[in-house]
Design an enzyme around this catalytic site. Structure first.
Site, PDB file in Angstrom:
ATOM      1  N   MET A 181       3.100   3.501   4.132  1.00 47.35           N
ATOM      2  CA  MET A 181       3.998   4.492   4.475  1.00 47.35           C
ATOM      3  C   MET A 181       5.293   4.410   3.478  1.00 47.35           C
ATOM      4  SD  MET A 181       3.037   7.216   6.116  1.00 47.35           S
ATOM      5  CE  MET A 181       4.573   7.833   6.928  1.00 47.35           C
ATOM      6  N   GLY A 182       4.894   3.814   2.358  1.00 41.76           N
ATOM      7  CA  GLY A 182       6.108   4.038   1.239  1.00 41.76           C
ATOM      8  C   GLY A 182       6.242   5.284   0.710  1.00 41.76           C
ATOM      9  N   ILE A 237       4.761   7.365  -1.534  1.00 42.59           N
ATOM     10  CA  ILE A 237       3.439   7.762  -1.866  1.00 42.59           C
ATOM     11  C   ILE A 237       2.953   8.244  -0.308  1.00 42.59           C
ATOM     12  CG2 ILE A 237       1.095   7.699  -2.498  1.00 42.59           C
ATOM     13  CD1 ILE A 237       2.469   5.774  -4.892  1.00 42.59           C
ATOM     14  N   ARG A 290      -4.590  -0.130  -5.403  1.00 39.03           N
ATOM     15  CA  ARG A 290      -5.094  -1.236  -6.013  1.00 39.03           C
ATOM     16  C   ARG A 290      -6.499  -1.427  -5.784  1.00 39.03           C
ATOM     17  NH1 ARG A 290      -1.485  -0.298  -9.042  1.00 39.03           N
ATOM     18  NH2 ARG A 290       0.373  -1.644  -9.874  1.00 39.03           N
ATOM     19  N   GLU A 343     -10.271  -3.285 -14.649  1.00 40.70           N
ATOM     20  CA  GLU A 343      -9.748  -2.052 -15.335  1.00 40.70           C
ATOM     21  C   GLU A 343      -9.529  -2.638 -16.775  1.00 40.70           C
ATOM     22  OE1 GLU A 343      -6.421   0.214 -13.636  1.00 40.70           O
ATOM     23  OE2 GLU A 343      -7.316  -0.007 -12.036  1.00 40.70           O
ATOM     24  N   HIS A 362      -7.419   5.517 -13.443  1.00 42.64           N
ATOM     25  CA  HIS A 362      -6.074   5.122 -13.297  1.00 42.64           C
ATOM     26  C   HIS A 362      -5.027   6.079 -13.516  1.00 42.64           C
ATOM     27  CE1 HIS A 362      -3.657   1.197 -11.985  1.00 42.64           C
ATOM     28  NE2 HIS A 362      -2.915   2.610 -11.929  1.00 42.64           N
TER      29      HIS A 362
END
Length: 356
Positions: free
Chosen positions: A178-179, A181, A269, A298, A317
């Site tokens: 719950m940052g 974003i 991530r 990646e 990404h």
């Protein structure tokens, strides 16, 4: 006596108008933007971002000239604006450095770097990705609910295959993290009439969102309630920073705890989800699908089975990408510059022990 000058170095491409925004923050700032050749030397020839090599041009200075000019700039740099590709020896090469501002929200690639363990304050761009990434998440949920990937495949095959799409209203979305974003995903999901469950590390017991200060969430859950969140959710959104606690958080047990009709969306991530277990889950129908913007390695290898699965959306990404990316990053940087000059606490200071 003249006022002390603060030497700021920009180690990545910044548009002229944004450079002017930085310079106009305070008259005490002396801002140097590295040339393209100097940036390549600074990064040791590594790409600016995965897939963005910033190749040389005919008009660039030579590598030798760039190296010769770069070192005196770094020696005098007090404030550095950079992406996460930071030289391991930056503390030695920039002895006057006091603060390093990243343009990325994640700092997992740098947690073991000497600069994070040094006297230098390191801050992230956490918060600037909330709008584009939350829109990506909603887009992914809509793509699965409305069968857009199925429709696009049929279109490519020139085949008329009617089907019965679903609605998001009254579906349950579980948001891990719950940052900025996660909070915006919760807000947008609630606006679509969804039932919203959210997990936050600092929450110690199950409670209403209103009790926890997030009124758009129906329930706020501690990490110990992960199985409950997974079992209830039609869509699971991974929005956690990568830390020792979150690495491999979603493995076979967790994937089997999800509904067979559920979709998982990872914009955090790749290492948070056990990729091999996820491939099995998708192939063997433990879950219905996945939208993946991040991966354990990646760029994603051409050999990965994820490419060939029809119930997977793979993006490179880019969920945080937006034409306004650097504008938002520079706005945050300028706010932190004002705080720095006023000796006030900086925003988004990295806590190495916490992992972000």
């Amino acid at each position: 006596m003249s006022e002390r000058r603060v030497k700021v170095t920009l180690a990545l491409p910044v548009a002229d108008e944004l450079q002017e925004m930085i310079r106009s923050t305070d008259a005490r700032l002396e801002v140097t933007a590295l040339t393209r050749a100097q940036r390549r030397v600074y990064r040791g020839g590594r790409p600016l971002w995965a897939g963005y090599p910033e190749p040389p041009r005919a008009e660039d200075e030579s590598e030798e000239e760039a190296r010769e000019r770069l070192e005196p700039i770094l020696r005098e740099t007090e404030v550095l604006l950079t992406n996460p590709i930071v030289p391991d020896d930056i503390v030695e090469r920039a002895p006057a450095l006091k603060w390093l501002q990243l343009t990325s929200a994640g700092v997992d690639r740098l947690l073991n770097a000497p600069v994070v363990r040094s006297h230098v304050a390191v801050t992230t761009a956490s918060g600037i990705h909330a709008v584009p990434i939350s829109e990506y998440v909603i887009g992914a949920m809509l793509a699965f609910a409305k069968g857009l990937t199925r429709a696009m495949k049929a279109q490519q095959e020139r085949a008329w295959r009617p089907f019965w799409p679903e609605e998001l209203e009254a579906k349950t979305v579980g948001v891990l993290g719950m940052g900025a974003i996660g909070a915006r995903v919760v807000q947008l999901s609630k606006g679509l009439g969804m039932r919203v469950l959210a997990m936050r590390r600092s929450v110690e017991r199950r409670m209403t969102g209103a009790e926890a200060g997030f009124p758009d969430a129906d329930e706020m859950l501690p990490p110990s309630e992960l199985a409950y969140l997974l079992g209830e959710s039609d869509y699971v959104v991974v929005a956690l920073p990568l830390t020792p606690e979150s690495r491999d958080l979603i493995g076979e047990t967790e994937l089997r705890a999800m509904k067979r009709s559920a979709v998982i969306i990872n914009i955090a991530r790749g290492a948070i989800i056990d990729e091999q277990a996820l491939v099995r889950a998708l192939k063997e129908d433990w879950i219905a699908g996945a939208a993946l913007d991040v991966f354990q390695q990646e760029p994603l290898s051409g050999e990965s089975q994820l490419w060939g699965l029809e119930n997977v959306v793979v993006t490179p990404h880019i969920s945080g990408g937006t034409p306004r990316y650097m504008e938002r990053a520079v706005e945050l940087f300028c706010d932190n510059l004002r705080r720095y000059l006023a000796a006030e606490p900086l925003r988004n200071v990295v806590d190495a022990a916490r992992g972000y």
